[in-house]
Design an enzyme around this catalytic site. Structure first.
Site, PDB file in Angstrom:
ATOM      1  N   LYS A 221       0.843  -1.321   0.049  1.00  0.00           N
ATOM      2  CA  LYS A 221      -0.029  -0.004  -0.037  1.00  0.00           C
ATOM      3  C   LYS A 221       1.110   1.138  -0.015  1.00  0.00           C
ATOM      4  O   LYS A 221       0.719   2.212  -0.862  1.00  0.00           O
ATOM      5  CB  LYS A 221      -1.001   0.071   1.211  1.00  0.00           C
ATOM      6  N   GLU A 227      10.412  -4.483   4.684  1.00  0.00           N
ATOM      7  CA  GLU A 227      10.657  -6.049   4.211  1.00  0.00           C
ATOM      8  C   GLU A 227      10.329  -6.130   2.819  1.00  0.00           C
ATOM      9  O   GLU A 227      11.162  -6.563   2.078  1.00  0.00           O
ATOM     10  CB  GLU A 227       9.513  -6.947   5.044  1.00  0.00           C
ATOM     11  N   GLY A 282      -5.099  -2.108   4.859  1.00  0.00           N
ATOM     12  CA  GLY A 282      -4.116  -3.196   4.510  1.00  0.00           C
ATOM     13  C   GLY A 282      -4.835  -4.770   4.825  1.00  0.00           C
ATOM     14  O   GLY A 282      -4.978  -5.556   3.745  1.00  0.00           O
ATOM     15  N   ARG A 283      -5.359  -4.784   5.800  1.00  0.00           N
ATOM     16  CA  ARG A 283      -6.039  -6.208   6.134  1.00  0.00           C
ATOM     17  C   ARG A 283      -7.368  -6.525   5.737  1.00  0.00           C
ATOM     18  O   ARG A 283      -8.062  -7.384   5.799  1.00  0.00           O
ATOM     19  CB  ARG A 283      -5.993  -6.358   7.754  1.00  0.00           C
ATOM     20  N   GLU A 368      -4.925  -7.003  14.787  1.00  0.00           N
ATOM     21  CA  GLU A 368      -4.588  -5.564  14.137  1.00  0.00           C
ATOM     22  C   GLU A 368      -5.688  -4.589  14.491  1.00  0.00           C
ATOM     23  O   GLU A 368      -5.322  -3.526  14.555  1.00  0.00           O
ATOM     24  CB  GLU A 368      -3.861  -5.678  12.839  1.00  0.00           C
ATOM     25  N   HIS A 399      -4.083 -33.114  17.352  1.00  0.00           N
ATOM     26  CA  HIS A 399      -2.613 -33.844  17.840  1.00  0.00           C
ATOM     27  C   HIS A 399      -1.746 -32.955  18.481  1.00  0.00           C
ATOM     28  O   HIS A 399      -0.880 -33.329  18.478  1.00  0.00           O
ATOM     29  CB  HIS A 399      -2.075 -34.764  16.649  1.00  0.00           C
ATOM     30  N   LYS A 519       9.178  -0.666  14.614  1.00  0.00           N
ATOM     31  CA  LYS A 519       9.482  -0.410  13.224  1.00  0.00           C
ATOM     32  C   LYS A 519      10.601   0.457  13.524  1.00  0.00           C
ATOM     33  O   LYS A 519      11.724   0.400  12.631  1.00  0.00           O
ATOM     34  CB  LYS A 519       8.491   0.074  12.166  1.00  0.00           C
TER      35      LYS A 519
HETATM   36  O1  F6P Z   1       2.071  -4.487   9.911  1.00  0.00           O
HETATM   37  C1  F6P Z   1       1.649  -2.979   9.535  1.00  0.00           C
HETATM   38  C2  F6P Z   1       1.213  -2.778   8.393  1.00  0.00           C
HETATM   39  O2  F6P Z   1       0.959  -1.567   8.101  1.00  0.00           O
HETATM   40  C3  F6P Z   1      -0.263  -3.645   8.097  1.00  0.00           C
HETATM   41  O3  F6P Z   1      -1.285  -2.884   8.392  1.00  0.00           O
HETATM   42  C4  F6P Z   1       0.019  -3.714   6.576  1.00  0.00           C
HETATM   43  O4  F6P Z   1      -0.768  -4.309   5.926  1.00  0.00           O
HETATM   44  C5  F6P Z   1       1.417  -4.335   6.485  1.00  0.00           C
HETATM   45  O5  F6P Z   1       2.029  -3.379   7.335  1.00  0.00           O
HETATM   46  C6  F6P Z   1       1.982  -3.987   4.917  1.00  0.00           C
HETATM   47  O6  F6P Z   1       1.945  -2.651   4.602  1.00  0.00           O
HETATM   48  P1  F6P Z   1       2.018  -2.277   3.118  1.00  0.00           P
HETATM   49  O7  F6P Z   1       0.996  -2.748   2.474  1.00  0.00           O
HETATM   50  O8  F6P Z   1       2.008  -0.514   3.235  1.00  0.00           O
HETATM   51  O9  F6P Z   1       3.425  -2.673   2.727  1.00  0.00           O
END
Ligand code: F6P
Length: 554
Positions: A221, A227, A282-283, A368, A399, A519
């Site tokens: 987003k 990452e 995002g979620r 979240e 199990h 972060k």
């Molecule tokens: O974990 C935090 C967060 O902001 C989530 O809410 C989001 O889904 C994820 O990081 C990834 O964010 P982006 O889509 O901006 O890379």
């Protein structure tokens, strides 16, 4: 009983009065003591029609919530609480695209992503349906070109592998749904997901791939998530190490984002970006362009079926009276468990291997969203908010951790999710799976008394060990089969359940400030590691000594 939806003025998701101050809440609490010594066995014995009374059909899904420690009075008290917090108004605010994400000053409108074009959907006073359907049709034509082989890699070879690079909401939804709907996928086009910044994730995904036949979807987003950007850079290096021409990037990279500037800065042409909007959390983003990798895998027609499933649950949630409203009921039962009875966890067990990623998906969706300790006004909550969500597929979980569910000291409310038909052919495996599905909720609810154990001839020393207390609450969700449509219904059911709970707590379910501190501290620590200068920024003694040890050992 409150079965009709009261007329409430549209409001945003804010409760001036906190839940625990409401007289309706105080009424509800009285039932905790009343039911303290009443068992599920007694509740079932007292009412032959209990299963029917506490069940509900919506679309493909049958919800049986009779195996919870509650009765009609509790349900009525919960419905009264829902009315008292103005849940109806909150739902209307949600569906009218208001800025209910107060702390980020954003509208929330993921329902617009699956609303039919002709219906229109206003967000912040503007109809967004044309923009939504424009992106959906761009996704459709891109997916068709990839699936038909018309889209070629830089050297003219057909794309055979698609790698989605994203994390959190930009990974968990499409990853979960791709696994869930794998039986619909084109086997000649493999879709893989990479999320973790641990290089092993990308390395193992790329190990068997041919750069000439691989396309990356960089899904973020913000297009700033560390990452994802680290993995995207490494993926580009991997591609260029083999194709040795910057011009190759455009045939092998597309982006899904809200941030055009960053996408272009990365080197992906704006024409290869699939847009979504800041009003999509995002979620809650699977139905947006974030679902591109899923659409590529299962094809546009199946993807649109999934959207239709989402939409039907949206409409049900918006229109059904609360007493017949599946997300409302699931949400209220969850509040009864977490905030009244004090059960801190919630377990989700899909009896379908295809739903193996569903518990992780729900963890982000629920934790979240509702893992908050203050309400919208910043006041500390006086009730327990969202539960700790965990789970695993059945029968595997049986199990692993089911021992604790049956005989541990914790009460762990569970949702059991199953299907009458297997997604491949009918066979004995599926019947065994579903026999377990039925047996587990029965065992959890009714247990086995000491007397029953004794009369089965068990030696007295073992009786306590072999006794099952029962009374362990479960919901059962059963659908005929796992299809794109029923999956859409299921996900929307949980999205709205989470919304109901957030509304009752009076929290902002759409922000996620809790992920920020870690972060920014990582950004602070990284230079010390890269420059091998552990004293670069002051740390507490524990972090300092761990950092020193890391630098010595790396
Ligand atoms: O974990 C935090 C967060 O902001 C989530 O809410 C989001 O889904 C994820 O990081 C990834 O964010 P982006 O889509 O901006 O890379």
């Amino acid at each position: 009983m409150s079965s009709e939806r009261p007329k409430v003025e549209k409001t945003s998701n804010s409760s001036a009065v906190s839940l625990s101050d409401l007289s309706e809440w105080k009424e509800l609490l009285k039932h905790r003591e009343r039911l303290d010594h009443v068992s599920l066995r007694e509740l079932f014995a007292a009412d032959e029609g209990r299963a029917e009374q506490f069940s509900l059909q919506q679309g493909n899904w049958w919800l049986d919530y009779s195996k919870n420690r509650m009765d009609r009075q509790v349900l009525d008290a919960l419905l009264a609480v829902a009315d008292a917090v103005g849940l109806q108004g909150h739902i209307e605010a949600l569906f009218s695209g208001q800025r209910i994400n107060r702390t980020e000053n954003r509208a929330v409108a993921h329902m617009a992503l699956r609303s039919p074009a002709e219906k229109g959907f206003e967000v912040d006073g503007e109809d967004v349906s044309a923009a939504v359907h424009h992106v959906l049709s761009r996704m459709e034509s891109f997916s068709e070109r990839l699936r038909s082989g018309e889209w070629k890699g830089y050297t003219g070879r057909r794309i055979r592998h698609v790698v989605n690079i994203g994390i959190g909401g930009s990974d968990l939804g499409p990853r979960m749904a791709s696994a869930a709907l794998a039986s619909y996928a084109d086997p000649s086009l493999k879709v893989t997901f990479v999320a973790n910044v641990d290089g092993e994730d990308l390395r193992s995904a790329l190990r068997s791939l041919d750069p000439e036949e691989t396309l990356f979807i960089i899904c973020s987003k913000t297009f700033t998530t560390s990452e994802t950007m680290t993995n995207a850079e490494s993926a580009r290096n991997w591609l260029l190490a083999s194709l040795k021409d910057e011009a190759a990037v455009s045939s092998h990279f597309v982006a899904v984002s809200t941030n055009r500037t960053k996408v272009v800065e990365f080197g992906i042409d704006a024409s290869q970006m699939f847009e979504f909007w800041e009003w999509v959390g995002g979620r809650y983003s699977l139905c947006s362009a974030v679902g591109l990798s899923l659409m590529v895998g299962i094809g546009p027609a199946r993807f649109f079926e999934m959207l239709a499933g989402f939409h039907s649950m949206d409409e049900h949630f918006r229109l059904a009276p609360f007493s017949q409203n599946m997300p409302v009921l699931l949400g209220l039962i969850g509040v009864w468990h977490a905030s009244v009875l004090g059960y801190e966890t919630h377990c989700v067990v899909p009896y379908a291997e295809a739903l193996r990623d569903f518990p992780s998906y729900l963890q982000q969706l629920d934790m979240e969203s509702n893992g908050k300790r203050v309400d919208e006004q910043g006041q500390t909550l006086k009730v327990q908010s969202g539960p700790i969500v965990f789970g695993q597929t059945g029968t595997n979980g049986q199990h692993a951790f089911f021992q604790l569910l049956h005989q541990g000291t914790h009460q762990v409310p569970c949702d059991f999710i199953g299907f009458s038909r297997s997604s491949r052919e009918a066979d004995l495996h599926h019947d065994i799976l579903m026999a377990n599905f039925l047996a587990q909720t029965k065992a959890l609810a009714f247990g086995r008394s000491a007397q029953e154990v004794e009369s089965a001839g068990v030696s007295s020393g073992l009786v306590p060990h072999r006794t099952f207390p029962g009374n362990r609450p479960t919901n059962t969700l059963l659908a005929p089969s796992l299809t794109p449509y029923s999956l859409g219904e299921l996900i929307a059911l949980y999205e709205h359940k989470v919304f109901v709970q957030g509304s009752l707590f009076g929290i902002d379910s759409f922000d996620q400030w809790g992920v920020e501190l870690g972060k920014s501290l990582a950004q602070d620590i990284l230079p010390a590691i890269v420059e091998k200068d552990s004293l670069r920024s002051p740390q507490d003694s524990s972090t300092q000594s761990l950092l020193d040890r890391y630098l010595r050992q790396r």
